[in-house]
Design a protein around this motif. Structure first.
Motif, PDB file in Angstrom:
ATOM      1  N   PRO A  81      55.694  38.474  34.223  1.00  0.00           N
ATOM      2  CA  PRO A  81      54.744  37.873  34.703  1.00  0.00           C
ATOM      3  C   PRO A  81      53.302  37.732  34.194  1.00  0.00           C
ATOM      4  N   ILE A  82      52.569  36.589  34.038  1.00  0.00           N
ATOM      5  CA  ILE A  82      51.494  36.593  33.421  1.00  0.00           C
ATOM      6  C   ILE A  82      50.604  37.280  34.251  1.00  0.00           C
ATOM      7  N   GLN A  83      49.767  38.292  33.854  1.00  0.00           N
ATOM      8  CA  GLN A  83      48.775  38.888  34.478  1.00  0.00           C
ATOM      9  C   GLN A  83      47.424  38.847  33.862  1.00  0.00           C
ATOM     10  N   ASN A  84      46.318  39.200  34.685  1.00  0.00           N
ATOM     11  CA  ASN A  84      45.034  38.927  34.362  1.00  0.00           C
ATOM     12  C   ASN A  84      44.628  39.981  33.396  1.00  0.00           C
ATOM     13  N   PRO A  85      44.137  39.804  32.227  1.00  0.00           N
ATOM     14  CA  PRO A  85      43.534  40.880  31.351  1.00  0.00           C
ATOM     15  C   PRO A  85      42.869  41.866  31.977  1.00  0.00           C
ATOM     16  N   LEU A  86      41.915  41.641  33.095  1.00  0.00           N
ATOM     17  CA  LEU A  86      41.071  42.549  33.577  1.00  0.00           C
ATOM     18  C   LEU A  86      41.642  43.156  34.692  1.00  0.00           C
ATOM     19  N   SER A  87      43.300  43.382  34.550  1.00  0.00           N
ATOM     20  CA  SER A  87      43.825  44.270  35.617  1.00  0.00           C
ATOM     21  C   SER A  87      44.000  45.541  35.166  1.00  0.00           C
ATOM     22  N   LEU A  88      43.923  45.587  33.814  1.00  0.00           N
ATOM     23  CA  LEU A  88      43.559  46.903  33.013  1.00  0.00           C
ATOM     24  C   LEU A  88      42.572  47.488  32.965  1.00  0.00           C
ATOM     25  N   TYR A  89      41.392  46.944  33.698  1.00  0.00           N
ATOM     26  CA  TYR A  89      40.305  47.472  33.316  1.00  0.00           C
ATOM     27  C   TYR A  89      39.945  48.709  34.168  1.00  0.00           C
ATOM     28  N   THR A  90      39.250  49.930  33.661  1.00  0.00           N
ATOM     29  CA  THR A  90      38.887  50.962  34.290  1.00  0.00           C
ATOM     30  C   THR A  90      37.550  51.504  33.984  1.00  0.00           C
ATOM     31  N   LEU A 130      49.834  43.732  26.588  1.00  0.00           N
ATOM     32  CA  LEU A 130      49.242  43.635  25.444  1.00  0.00           C
ATOM     33  C   LEU A 130      49.685  42.900  24.186  1.00  0.00           C
ATOM     34  N   CYS A 131      51.065  42.973  23.972  1.00  0.00           N
ATOM     35  CA  CYS A 131      51.653  42.504  22.826  1.00  0.00           C
ATOM     36  C   CYS A 131      51.411  40.817  23.163  1.00  0.00           C
ATOM     37  N   ASP A 132      51.410  40.302  24.288  1.00  0.00           N
ATOM     38  CA  ASP A 132      51.235  38.930  24.479  1.00  0.00           C
ATOM     39  C   ASP A 132      49.757  38.556  24.142  1.00  0.00           C
ATOM     40  N   GLN A 133      48.858  39.392  24.620  1.00  0.00           N
ATOM     41  CA  GLN A 133      47.610  39.240  24.028  1.00  0.00           C
ATOM     42  C   GLN A 133      47.304  39.224  22.731  1.00  0.00           C
ATOM     43  N   GLU A 134      47.970  39.958  22.040  1.00  0.00           N
ATOM     44  CA  GLU A 134      47.713  40.174  20.549  1.00  0.00           C
ATOM     45  C   GLU A 134      48.342  38.763  19.806  1.00  0.00           C
ATOM     46  N   ARG A 135      49.366  38.121  20.323  1.00  0.00           N
ATOM     47  CA  ARG A 135      49.776  37.202  19.590  1.00  0.00           C
ATOM     48  C   ARG A 135      48.649  35.809  19.477  1.00  0.00           C
TER      49      ARG A 135
END
Lengths: 138, 1320
Positions: free
Chosen positions: B383-392, B415-420
């Motif tokens: 599922p497509i998630q929000n990048p901010l979900s990994l924020y700490t 992260l791989c999806d974001q890298e593409r």
């Protein structure tokens, strides 16, 4: 011991170039070609000081995996040796010895009366000797 | 998160500065407040002055400060989740100020002081409540209009200040006054330093509190130690204590090594290490220790480059490394900007380059990770998630539960999806650009080329083929020039690929041709494939099979081939070793009507045959490089080896070996085999080029391809010799073939001339002519006949022959075409206009040479004519065939002139002058040589009557002129006449006019002699000229009667005038009339006497006198244009004189002589000889000028007359006339001494006293009776002055009288035998 040994003519054209790893030949040629920038710079500095008789130019530059050393003869023929950076045991004196031996081999090669100055070094004896020098058994 | 690995946070990149908060200022509505704010935070003012490093912040009303956390009593059980919180630096940089400044508008004399004090106290209390548990400093600034008074003077201010501080609960050090006057900036600066002091104390206290925590930590709190050290370093930077800050940062960096690294915390540790390394290097550069910074960075990279972390996230590791290098490079640039010198081996470009390399690795790793993810994600959809979900809240930590493998895997996939979506190529290109800029600065040009090639590869991978092609093309020449074959081959093949993908036809063709060279390391099969693709392009088809080329590329190629500009130029001077071409002229010099031939030597240097459509040679005029001509090779020979090509030079050997070998016709797209030498021939008519032209081979062209698409391989004609060429067996090409790069078109001269003189350069003809021709003589009008002929089929106009005399002979040699009898027109140069000469026409011209000196005359002859030529528009030459080359003119001559008789090469150069587009003038210089020989040798001398040499003549005295003429002409001549024309002041005796008979012919060596009796009537002072005669015009009527009248001599102081002048003149006139009759008779008698005397002289008695050196030798006569008139005048006057008066007299006008300076002595006359050649009718006249002698006034004139013949025993009269030319009386004594001899019986006065009056004559008459036959001595007459009558005379003057007597009287006579009549 050495990745690449090259003999460059006075017009910066390669007379002899051999590599231990054929796959890296192109990359090594680029490194040797780029090292001529530093060689020219050092020779230019030497012109300002005619008293300088040092033929060994030392470490030209280093990359992630290679260290490139230079040597220039009185007739402005350049010797370039590319050595593995991970070989920390290799000392300055050993590099000097490599160049000294290479110089002797080169003078023997051009003493051939049938060798035309400015052309590539195609002597088999020279090639074998350089291969030994490169593998560290010379 | 990806952000942590790819970029450093902005709060880390800035230099920390203390934060000071301002409140109570309403900058929007109150101008004073705005001015105060500008005074502190104005950017212009801060830049102008060296302001302190401080940051101001305008706090809004009711600003909420962050609440301090409660202090921990013990860290025993505290284990933080991360090392460094994300918001800590931000909080202290931008949120929590170190000092809070409250501004209030309160005057000491304010009427509402009490209310304002209450309000101020309330605000201060509110701030205190907000900043509870914080150490933020608080201060109060009162804004007042007036400057404060000195302390102690304002009691009201002191009282109210104390009241205010008590009400607000602050100390007096926290209260400041800020008058807003014109010096607001100065007061602001002083306040600023106070604020800084408070800030420094705040941060010092902060360090102290942090340091107190360290005592409570144990060995297990490694992360807390790192955090604390980082905070201490940060606070030290705030306090501008950079050295301390570096120490703390370094300590934190060292503490990082104590943490055990695993895949979970690897990212956090690398992130913090990057932060700390950045801080350390920055401070090291700031503290002027760049070497330490570089070493720190190298250690940093070495330590962490092997810490990859998660295998699936290797790209993240490479991204981190790239960021480290690029950030360090920027630090390096900034340090250099601040004055740090960099080296060739250590400069920011190196780190930019490495950053780019790591981005490349990042891309590769990302592609691998994505491929692996795709394989493993088939079972589980993502599922497509929000990048901010990994924020700490911590740096380098993601919101993933530790130990949850499923969650970790999902995070990695995200992260791989974001890298593409990241554009790696753009990042690489940007970094490489920066690296190239740096390498250029530090003169690493070869490094820079390598980076350019890397950039081109990035463009190629990103699909921008055009830019990649541009970069590759720019790099090709350098590697080609320095002969780095391996690198060049690699770059060339990549360039070829770019050209293929971008549809660039020109680049594709050029690279394909160059890829055929043997220097490039490839197989023959690859070259064959390249050649096949090349020919596909030539035929208008995309180069690759359809299956290998994408539809987009095919569409590109189809449209590009439709719009290609053919032919594509390829410079073989730059391309290495594909085709070798060399051209040469067969002959160095050609005539205009010859055939121009060139040889083109071609050799294919690769190992596959090439099809060449045609070969061309481009020629240019060396004098006019704009004009160029293109010749095509039509025939060829083929030689397998160079030796055979060399052997072809010897035609005899060739004829012996291959008598029937002929060149073959060159066909289109002929196949040239590799290694063979092809000798191609180009030929054309030399007439289409200008005459007097040096043709030069400029370029050689090989046309390859089809009509639609073609390549033009061109190279210059300069043949470069190789070094050490003698080491090879067959040596070099120019050792086997003679190379003539230049050919001279010699002009054709269409005129031939033949003269009776013969040409100097034609020896045979000259010898033949000299035997036949007549030799030229001095004073002769020598005819020269010139025949001008046109042996060519050309119509010539304005044919002219120009003859000129050398400058050295201009004064003595003349030319004329005047055939009138007078021949008065003489010139130094003549122009003979022949007019027009048709084909094979000829014409003759005659002129005459007249010379006054013996010399070898070299006449300069210049032949010229005009010619119609068809040169077409533009004035350029024409080709043998129509050509489409833009730089060569296109025109065909309407008529080709062919010569029937081949012309002989002229020795002298032919000059060509273009009058206009269609007319041409040619001229040529020749030399005509003619030898002029002497005609007569003449010399003349003067003698007295007794035949002695004469140096001085007396007025009224008779003297002799003896003229000797010797014939020296080489041919026989006829002498028609010779006469002497004397001056008007001289008188010739009638005896002189006796006509002589001349023989018909005279040969060389024969001599003639003339004797003339002359007498002068005037001295040099009285010498009359033509002007004097004109002056006495009224006496012309009496010319005959007054020819003996002498002008009255000029009065002299030595001679007194006569006492009665009128009577004297009258008496003189009577005397002249009386003496007329005796004068005539006397002349007749004297002729006989003179004749007898001459006969005696001819017997040899007078031979000694001819050796005298005192006689004036006459010079040769010289005539000019005026001279001819003078000669004619003399001639006519002479004839007239002979007929009219019996005297040949006249005024000698100015006769031109060879001598430049005229002499003071007048000319007595001209001796003329009329002559002609034997058997010719042309009469010539030689003239010789007779120079005069000094004429003196004599004391006495003595004349003697005697019978012409004397006979024995017959009496004869012997008369002596004494004439007194002076103005006074002469008294003389005459003695005739006869007693010496017994040969004569004499009657007359033996001794006589004589008195002669002025201008009178006295005659003494004696009768002599000869007694014997033969030479007899005459009686001697002596004169002397009568000293008794004239005491003035002296004995010395008698000697002069004796001399006069000796000169005038003969001494001997010849007595003849008696006549027969007497016997009868």
């Amino acid at each position: 011991m050495a990745f690449c040994i090259a003999v460059i003519g006075k017009d910066n054209a390669p007379l002899y170039l051999t590599t231990s790893d054929m796959e890296q030949e192109l990359e090594l040629q680029y490194h040797v070609n780029a090292a001529l920038d530093v060689v020219e710079e050092k020779c230019l500095i030497g012109k300002g000081a005619p008293e300088s008789k040092e033929l060994y130019l030392g470490l030209l530059y280093s990359t992630e995996n290679h260290k490139i050393y230079g040597f220039v003869t009185n007739t402005r023929v350049k010797f370039i040796v590319v050595i593995d950076s991970s070989n920390v045991a290799l000392r300055e004196n050993e590099v000097r010895a490599i160049f000294r031996n290479l110089h002797l081999l080169y003078t023997d090669a051009i003493c051939n009366p049938f060798y035309i100055p400015g052309e590539s070094l195609t002597s088999k004896k020279f090639d074998r000797a350089v291969q030994k020098l490169m593998s560290g058994t010379a | 998160m990806t952000m942590d690995a790819t970029a450093l946070p902005s709060e880390l990149l800035v230099t920390p500065q203390p934060l000071v908060g301002f409140c109570g200022l309403d900058t929007a509505r109150v101008s004073v407040h705005k001015a105060v704010w500008e005074a502190f935070s104005g950017s212009l003012q801060r830049k102008a002055a060296d302001r302190a490093a401080v940051q101001y912040k305008l706090l809004p009303p009711n600003y909420e400060f962050p609440v301090a956390k409660p202090k921990r009593a013990s860290y025993e059980w505290y284990h933080p989740k991360g090392i460094l919180k994300r918001n800590w630096m931000l909080k202290h940089l931008h949120v929590l100020p170190s000092v809070v400044v409250l501004f209030q508008d309160m005057e000491w004399n304010d009427l509402q002081w009490t209310e304002k004090q209450v309000q101020c106290a309330a605000i201060v209390q509110a701030l205190k409540n907000t900043l509870q548990e914080r150490n933020t400093r608080l201060c109060l600034v009162l804004l007042q209009r007036a400057a404060p008074l000195p302390p102690g003077e304002d009691l009201l201010a002191a009282e109210r200040a104390a009241s205010l501080t008590n009400a607000c609960g602050i100390t007096s050090k926290m209260l400041f006054i800020l008058p807003h006057t014109e010096h607001l900036t100065g007061y602001a600066l002083r306040l600023e330093s106070a604020f800084l002091d408070m800030a420094q104390s705040y941060y010092a206290l902060m360090s102290k509190r942090i340091r107190n925590h360290r005592d409570q930590l144990t060995a297990a709190h490694t992360s807390l130690k790192i955090r604390h050290q980082f905070k201490l370093g940060f606070v030290a930077e705030m306090r501008q204590d950079f050295s301390t800050g570096q120490k703390h940062y370094f300590q934190a960096y060292a503490n990082l090594d104590e943490i055990r690294i695993n895949d979970g915390n690897c990212l956090e540790i690398k992130t913090l290490a990057g932060f700390l390394n950045y801080k350390i290097c920055r401070l090291m550069f700031k503290l002027k220790t760049p070497r330490d910074a570089i070493n720190q960075f190298i250690i940093h990279v070495e330590k962490h480059k092997s810490r990859v972390g998660f295998k699936d996230l290797a790209f993240e590791h490479h991204a981190w490394l790239s960021t480290q290098h690029s950030v360090f490079a920027e630090l390096f640039c900034e340090a250099i900007k601040n004055g740090l010198p960099a080296l060739q081996t250590q400069h920011p470009g190196i780190y930019y380059h490495k950053a780019a390399e790591f981005v490349m690795k990042r891309r590769d790793a990302a592609m691998e990770a994505y491929a692996a993810m795709q394989a493993s994600s088939e079972a589980t959809p993502t599922p497509i998630q929000n990048p901010l979900s990994l924020y700490t809240e911590f740096f380098g930590i993601r919101a993933v539960k530790t130990g949850d493998l499923v969650a970790e895997q999902q995070a990695n996939m995200q992260l791989c999806d974001q890298e593409r979506s990241y554009n790696h190529s753009a990042a690489i290109i940007a970094l490489l650009s920066q690296a190239m800029a740096q390498f250029k600065i530090y003169k690493c040009l070869r490094f820079r080329k390598k980076l350019a090639i890397d950039m081109a590869e990035e463009y190629l991978k990103s699909g921008d083929h055009a830019k990649a092609l541009t970069l590759y093309s720019l790099m090709l020449p350098d590697y080609r020039q320095e002969k780095w074959t391996t690198i060049f081959t690699d770059v060339l093949l990549k360039t070829l690929r770019c050209a293929l993908l971008s549809g660039s036809v020109a680049d594709y063709i050029a690279c394909s041709v160059e890829a055929l060279s043997l220097r490039h390391q490839s197989d023959q099969s690859e070259r064959i494939l390249i050649l096949e693709n090349l020919w596909q392009v030539f035929q208008g088809v995309p180069p690759m099979p359809k299956t290998q080329l994408t539809p987009e590329a095919q569409a590109l190629w189809t449209s590009a081939l439709a719009n290609v500009k053919s032919p594509i130029q390829i410079d073989l001077d730059k391309v290495n070793d594909v085709v070798e071409m060399c051209a040469t002229f067969e002959r160095v010099q050609l005539s205009n009507d010859d055939l121009l031939q060139l040889q083109l030597i071609v050799r294919v240097l690769t190992d596959i045959p090439l099809r060449i459509r045609s070969f061309h040679v481009i020629l240019a005029d060396a004098g006019n490089p704009q004009n160029s001509y293109k010749l095509e090779a039509l025939k060829y020979f083929c030689f397998p080896t160079l030796t055979q090509l060399r052997g072809q030079k010897q035609p005899d050997d060739e004829q012996l070996e291959n008598p029937s070998q002929e060149p073959k016709n060159f066909e289109k797209n002929m196949r040239l085999e590799p290694g063979s030498y092809y000798q191609l021939f180009c030929s054309t008519e030399a007439q289409q080029f200008h005459e007097n032209t040096q043709l030069r081979i400029v370029r050689l062209e090989a046309h390859m391809g089809t009509d639609q698409v073609a390549a033009l391989l061109t190279c210059s004609s300069n043949y470069s010799r190789q070094l050490f060429r003698h080491h090879t067996r067959s040596r070099d090409l120019d050792d086997n073939v003679t190379i003539n790069p230049i050919c001279y078109i010699a002009p054709t001269f269409h005129l031939d001339t033949q003269t009776n003189l013969g040409h100097g350069h034609d020896n045979g003809l000259t010898d033949d002519k000299e035997m036949v021709a007549t030799k030229m003589l001095v004073n002769e009008y020598f005819p020269v006949v010139t025949t001008v002929s046109n042996p060519y089929n050309v119509y010539l106009q304005n044919v002219g022959v120009h003859i000129s005399i050398p400058v050295g002979l201009r004064n003595s040699v003349f030319l004329t075409t005047d055939i009138s009898p007078g021949r008065q027109k003489l010139h130094s140069q003549i122009q003979i206009d022949v007019g027009e000469l048709s084909a094979h026409g000829s014409n003759t011209a005659t002129f005459y040479i007249f010379s006054l000196t013996e010399a070898e005359i070299k006449l300069a002859q210049r032949l010229s004519y005009t010619l119609d030529v068809d040169r077409g528009p533009g004035g350029g030459g024409s080709n043998a065939r129509v050509s489409t080359a833009p730089n060569s003119s296109e025109s065909t001559p309407d008529h080709e002139v062919k010569s029937v008789i081949p012309s002989v090469a002229a020795i002298s150069p032919v000059q060509i002058e273009y009058l206009d587009e269609t007319r041409l003038r040619k001229s040529r210089e020749d030399t005509l040589t003619v030898r002029c020989y002497g005609d007569f040798k003449f010399n003349a001398r003067f003698y007295t009557m007794d035949r002695k040499p004469l140096n001085q003549v007396y007025r009224g005295e008779n003297f002799l002129l003896r003229a000797n003429t010797e014939v020296v002409a080489v041919d026989d001549v006829e002498i028609l006449d010779s006469f002497f024309i004397c001056d008007h002041n001289l008188v010739q005796s009638n005896y002189s006019f006796k006509q002589k008979k001349y023989t018909n012919k005279y040969s060389a060596g024969e001599q003639l002699e003339s004797v003339i009796v002359l007498r002068t009537n005037a001295t040099l002072r009285d010498w009359a000229t033509a002007r004097d005669l004109d002056h006495r015009g009224k006496l012309e009527g009496k010319a005959v009667a007054s020819k003996f009248i002498r002008p009255v001599p000029k009065p002299s102081s030595e001679e007194p005038l006569a006492p009665t002048p009128p009577a004297g003149i009258s008496a003189y006139m009577s005397k002249s009339l009386v003496t007329k009759i005796p004068t005539t008779m006397t002349i007749i008698n004297s002729n006989s006497a003179v004749s007898n005397a001459l006969q005696v002289a001819n017997a040899g008695v007078m031979s000694n006198s001819t050796q005298s050196d005192d006689v004036n030798v006459a010079e040769e006569a010289i005539n000019t244009h005026e001279g001819i008139k003078t000669t004619r005048l003399i001639y006519n006057k002479a004839l007239e004189a002979v007929q009219g008066t019996g005297h040949c007299r006249g005024f000698i006008k100015k006769i031109y002589t060879l001598e430049g300076n005229p002499s003071a002595v007048p000319i007595f006359g001209v001796f003329c000889i009329r002559w002609r050649r034997a058997n010719c009718k042309e009469e010539n006249e030689s003239k010789f000028v007779i120079r005069g002698l000094d004429i003196a006034e004599p004391p006495l004139n003595i004349y003697c007359t005697i019978e012409e013949k004397m006979f024995v025993k017959m009496p004869m009269a012997f008369k002596v006339v004494l004439k007194n030319p002076t103005t006074h009386v002469l008294h003389l004594i005459a003695n005739l001494s006869i007693s010496k001899t017994d040969n004569f019986i004499c009657s007359g006065h033996k001794q006589l006293d004589i008195s002669i009056m002025a201008y009178e004559e006295k005659e003494l008459v004696y009768n002599l009776y000869p007694l014997q036959v033969g030479w007899q001595e005459l009686p001697v007459l002596s004169l002397e002055y009568n000293t008794k009558a004239d005491p003035q005379k002296k004995d010395s003057q008698n000697a002069l009288l004796d001399e006069l007597v000796q000169r005038a009287l003969p001494k001997r006579v010849f007595v003849l035998p008696p006549l027969k009549q007497q016997n009868k």
